[in-house]
Design an enzyme around this catalytic site. Structure first.
Site, PDB file in Angstrom:
ATOM      1  N   VAL A 544      -9.354  11.000   2.473  1.00 28.31           N
ATOM      2  CA  VAL A 544      -8.374  12.539   1.877  1.00 28.31           C
ATOM      3  C   VAL A 544      -9.055  12.909   0.970  1.00 28.31           C
ATOM      4  O   VAL A 544      -9.892  12.411   0.114  1.00 28.31           O
ATOM      5  CB  VAL A 544      -7.932  11.362   1.056  1.00 28.31           C
ATOM      6  CG1 VAL A 544      -6.628  12.852   0.471  1.00 28.31           C
ATOM      7  CG2 VAL A 544      -6.269  10.782   1.872  1.00 28.31           C
ATOM      8  N   LYS A 558      -5.869  14.959   4.271  1.00 32.14           N
ATOM      9  CA  LYS A 558      -5.900  13.798   5.060  1.00 32.14           C
ATOM     10  C   LYS A 558      -6.168  14.883   6.791  1.00 32.14           C
ATOM     11  O   LYS A 558      -5.693  15.061   6.906  1.00 32.14           O
ATOM     12  CB  LYS A 558      -4.722  12.984   4.928  1.00 32.14           C
ATOM     13  CG  LYS A 558      -4.229  11.601   6.031  1.00 32.14           C
ATOM     14  CD  LYS A 558      -2.986  10.759   5.737  1.00 32.14           C
ATOM     15  CE  LYS A 558      -3.018   9.624   6.823  1.00 32.14           C
ATOM     16  NZ  LYS A 558      -2.063   9.509   6.438  1.00 32.14           N
ATOM     17  N   ASP A 651       4.848   1.082   6.181  1.00 35.31           N
ATOM     18  CA  ASP A 651       3.572   0.718   5.364  1.00 35.31           C
ATOM     19  C   ASP A 651       3.975   0.782   4.077  1.00 35.31           C
ATOM     20  O   ASP A 651       3.165   2.158   2.655  1.00 35.31           O
ATOM     21  CB  ASP A 651       2.511   1.457   5.878  1.00 35.31           C
ATOM     22  CG  ASP A 651       1.131   0.511   5.828  1.00 35.31           C
ATOM     23  OD1 ASP A 651       1.996  -0.734   4.352  1.00 35.31           O
ATOM     24  OD2 ASP A 651       0.421   1.659   5.440  1.00 35.31           O
TER      25      ASP A 651
END
Length: 794
Positions: A544, A558, A651
């Site tokens: 990033v 990103k 996640d």
């Protein structure tokens, strides 16, 4: 009929305009003269094509700034002494030279000084901003290039803060600066030697290549106090004055051999051989011209400089200076670069008895500095030999005598920084017996040695532009213009055909029409991020970068590293997922780029970074942590139950919870997420596990049904981590620790770094909720909407 003729007429007009503009531009460039400038103002540029004339000169004419050629078609923007022999003292882009045509240095209207290559890529910039009308770039009499607001005398940027390999008189050297040698006399890119203030406040020379780092000045054999240095000084500065005296805050100082003279031009340079020298520009001995004379150097025995000849070689002296030679049985790795050292020209494995076993070759008055296996004192030569023979990693050992230690040896697994003609004992090198028997005692090393001059190595860059024909400029430009026009026609026709026939298909190939994002070009994002120069985060599959968009919004870009099938799947998942979400606790996405192999996503920039980083630094008080707990729960509840298409994040962890300027949390990174229809069952099917070890629910490992409760489990681990300040380990370790201490009333589990008062009852309820979220049985866990309600009722 009229419509069909419109495109050819338009293209013909475009072709004529291109030819006229190209011809007139070239004629103007060929006929104009560029007198030396004394400053560069907003909106102006210096061109590489006029590098001999388009220059900035200091008022005293001692220094010049402009484009300097470092190789075939390779240029750096630098500063040099005007008087011959010119010596470059600073470079902006030493490791990334620009093309010899179409490149330029520009002071942009936003106050940023940028170096742009022929392909319109930003190679280097000062990253400054100013709207002042008196902003200008000047070269001072000291050789300092400054970007200054004149009416305020406020310096936004100066080259003295970013030295390359040279220190000029009265240029302050600090803990934040360093000198880095050039790779060679013909390659000005960064070399392996550095002059720095180390962590102990000592001014040091270090050798730092891809394989090893070592310091060699002051002499590491001596304690810093006996070398006249003082450690751990609060201030770390050094400076060479105009009279030839150098002083450092660690106690080191020197005066040049011509100290006291104010007039001569001086400099202090870290040379390509790793030695620091002071130079003065003096009249040549023949009385014709000038030359740079050495008036001080740090190291007189240059073979003592680490990395001088590379591994498996020796440095010796002759009347011609330093000579590098390979050890017996070795050959040079690169024929024109001794820093790579030598490699075996046959097998050196002597640990098998059937191959004849091992023996030693003794090289007296020779040292390979350092040891990394063992050190023996009050020992014998036979004992050292036996120890080395029984250790397969041992390459040899130094054996010597000191009055306070008696005979001693140190064993080595590698042979670096070899130095011969010294007085420090004998080196015994382990060789196969068959090779040791061929050793000539009169010749300590192999025959490989280069003492003759080598041809200069130049930097080759691609040359995408044709050479200029000075004798027939208009004819040349006419050909160029016609060629460009023809290419334009082909490109426009091809673009029209593709967009009219295939545009809808290609767009749907990557993104649904309902996303509403802006599609960025790769060039646009590369420029916005200054060639992806400021890294603010990194993951397993992405990096990033911080960027400023054209509308001055600060963004986070990103960039996916994996352009294969897995990377494409993550990119598709993230774009298609984020396009359907709008919530204050989810990271807002502004666009994307899918161009060739490049896959990038453009987000809003979160000023306070990730929750993980803030927890590591212990910066969050309890009120802020509780706000993050509630906000994260709301974001996940929206994903699970309020989206048009429900989303499983997969996640959830502190690294993917980002904090804005007010520390409001926003969940991000949806590369592993999964969508499903609201009308379907609350179960997903996965071919592989998803998530991060320590935050993954047991269902992933036990191959049970995957539901939204896996995100609830991960959320519970995050909350426990925020409460305790302890990492998750394997997940169950943290949960069992909290559950055990909480049930046994064995003390507080609250993170000691938490600042601010908290309600014990509220804390107890929060721990209870987190433990409920991390129940092993997914049915016993609450939904995220239940979690939000419980938190709001606390």
């Amino acid at each position: 009929m009229e419509a069909s003729m419109f495109h050819p007429l338009l293209l013909l007009l475009l072709l004529i305009i291109i030819i006229l503009i190209s011809s007139s531009s070239y004629a103007a460039a060929a006929s104009s003269s560029y007198p030396p400038r004394y400053s560069l103002t907003r909106g102006k540029s210096l061109s590489v094509q006029n590098n001999k004339d388009d220059l900035i000169v200091s008022p005293n004419a001692v220094f010049t700034a402009g484009f300097h050629q470092t190789g075939q078609n390779a240029y750096v923007f630098g500063i040099w002494f005007t008087q011959k022999p010119a010596s470059v003292v600073w470079m902006a882009n030493r490791d990334e030279p620009v093309n010899g045509k179409k490149s330029k240095l520009s002071l942009q209207k936003d106050g940023n000084l940028v170096l742009i290559d022929a392909g319109q890529h930003v190679i280097w910039s000062t990253k400054t901003q100013s709207k002042s009308s008196s902003l200008e770039l000047k070269l001072n009499n000291t050789g300092n290039l400054v970007l200054v607001i004149q009416h305020e005398q406020h310096v936004l940027w100066q080259s003295f803060d970013y030295p390359t390999d040279t220190l000029l008189p009265n240029q302050l050297f600090t803990r934040n600066t360093q000198l880095v040698s050039s790779r060679s006399s013909t390659n000005r890119s960064s070399g392996y030697y550095k002059l720095i203030f180390d962590h102990d406040s000592i001014l040091r020379l270090i050798y730092d290549n891809l394989e090893t780092t070592s310091n060699y000045w002051p002499d590491p054999r001596k304690r810093t106090y006996y070398a006249g240095r003082f450690e751990y000084i609060d201030t770390r500065t050094a400076q060479l004055d105009s009279y030839g005296m150098f002083n450092s805050t660690d106690g080191f100082s020197f005066t040049t051999t011509d100290y006291g003279q104010l007039g001569p031009q001086r400099m202090m340079r870290l040379d390509t051989d790793g030695n620091v020298r002071a130079y003065t520009l003096l009249q040549a001995e023949a009385g014709i011209g000038m030359k740079w004379e050495v008036t001080w150097q740090a190291i007189s025995q240059i073979c003592r400089i680490d990395g001088t000849c590379g591994p498996n070689s020796l440095c010796t002296y002759s009347r011609y200076g330093r000579i590098c030679t390979c050890l017996h049985g070795f050959k040079m790795v690169h024929s024109q670069d001794w820093s790579a050292g030598c490699e075996p020209d046959q097998s050196m494995d002597c640990n098998k008895l059937e191959d004849g076993g091992c023996d030693f070759i003794a090289l007296p008055y020779t040292e390979f500095y350092g040891y990394d296996i063992r050190f023996h004192v009050n020992t014998t030569l036979d004992a050292c030999m036996k120890d080395c023979l029984h250790d397969n990693n041992c390459r040899g050992f130094n054996f010597a005598y000191l009055s306070d230690k008696g005979f001693f040896c140190f064993l080595k697994s590698s042979l670096h920084n070899g130095y011969q003609n010294g007085v420090y004992g004998t080196i015994y090198i382990k060789f196969p017996t068959r090779l040791a028997s061929s050793f000539n005692n009169r010749k300590a090393v192999g025959r490989t040695s280069f003492t003759c001059p080598r041809p200069p190595i130049v930097t080759q860059l691609a040359r995408p532009y044709e050479k200029i024909n000075n004798t027939r400029p208009l004819g040349f430009m006419l050909v160029v213009g016609c060629t460009i026009g023809f290419i334009e026609i082909v490109c426009i026709l091809f673009f029209w055909y593709c967009t009219s026939k295939h545009s809808s298909t290609s767009d749907q190939m990557y993104f649904p029409a309902s996303t509403g994002f802006r599609k960025f070009t790769y060039h646009e994002l590369k420029k916005a991020s200054c060639n992806f120069s400021e890294e603010i985060g990194k993951g397993g599959s992405s990096v990033v970068y911080k960027a400023r968009l054209k509308d001055n919004r600060i963004a986070a870009i990103k960039k996916l590293k994996n352009s294969g099938e897995q990377g494409e799947d993550e990119f598709q998942a993230e774009i298609s997922t984020i396009g359907r979400m709008n919530h204050m606790n989810l990271v807002e996405t502004w666009g994307y780029c899918a161009e060739g192999k490049h896959r990038l996503v453009v987000y809003e920039y979160m000023e306070n970074g990730s929750l993980a980083n803030n927890l590591r630094l212990g910066k969050l008080d309890w009120a802020t942590r509780f706000k993050i707990v509630i906000g994260t729960a709301k974001g996940l509840a929206y994903l699970h139950e309020e989206c048009l298409e429900w989303v499983l994040h997969c996640d959830v962890k502190p690294h993917n919870i980002l904090l804005d300027g007010s520390y409001n949390p926003k969940v991000g990174d949806f590369g592993l997420s999964k969508r499903w229809d609201r009308g379907g069952s609350d179960q997903w099917k996965f071919s592989v596990m998803r998530g991060t070890r320590g935050y993954m629910a047991p269902e992933w490992v036990l191959n049970l049904a995957i539901t939204s409760k896996v995100d609830v489990y991960s959320y519970g681990v995050v909350v426990l981590e925020m409460i305790t300040g302890r990492g998750p380990g394997d997940g169950s370790r943290l949960i069992d620790w909290v559950r055990g201490r909480w049930a046994a009333n064995e003390g507080d589990v609250i993170d000691g770094s938490v600042r601010g008062e908290y309600d014990p009852v509220m804390m107890e309820n929060l721990v209870r909720i987190a433990l409920q979220c991390t129940e092993e049985d997914s049915e016993a866990r609450p939904t995220m909407s239940n979690v939000v309600n419980m938190l709001l009722e606390m």
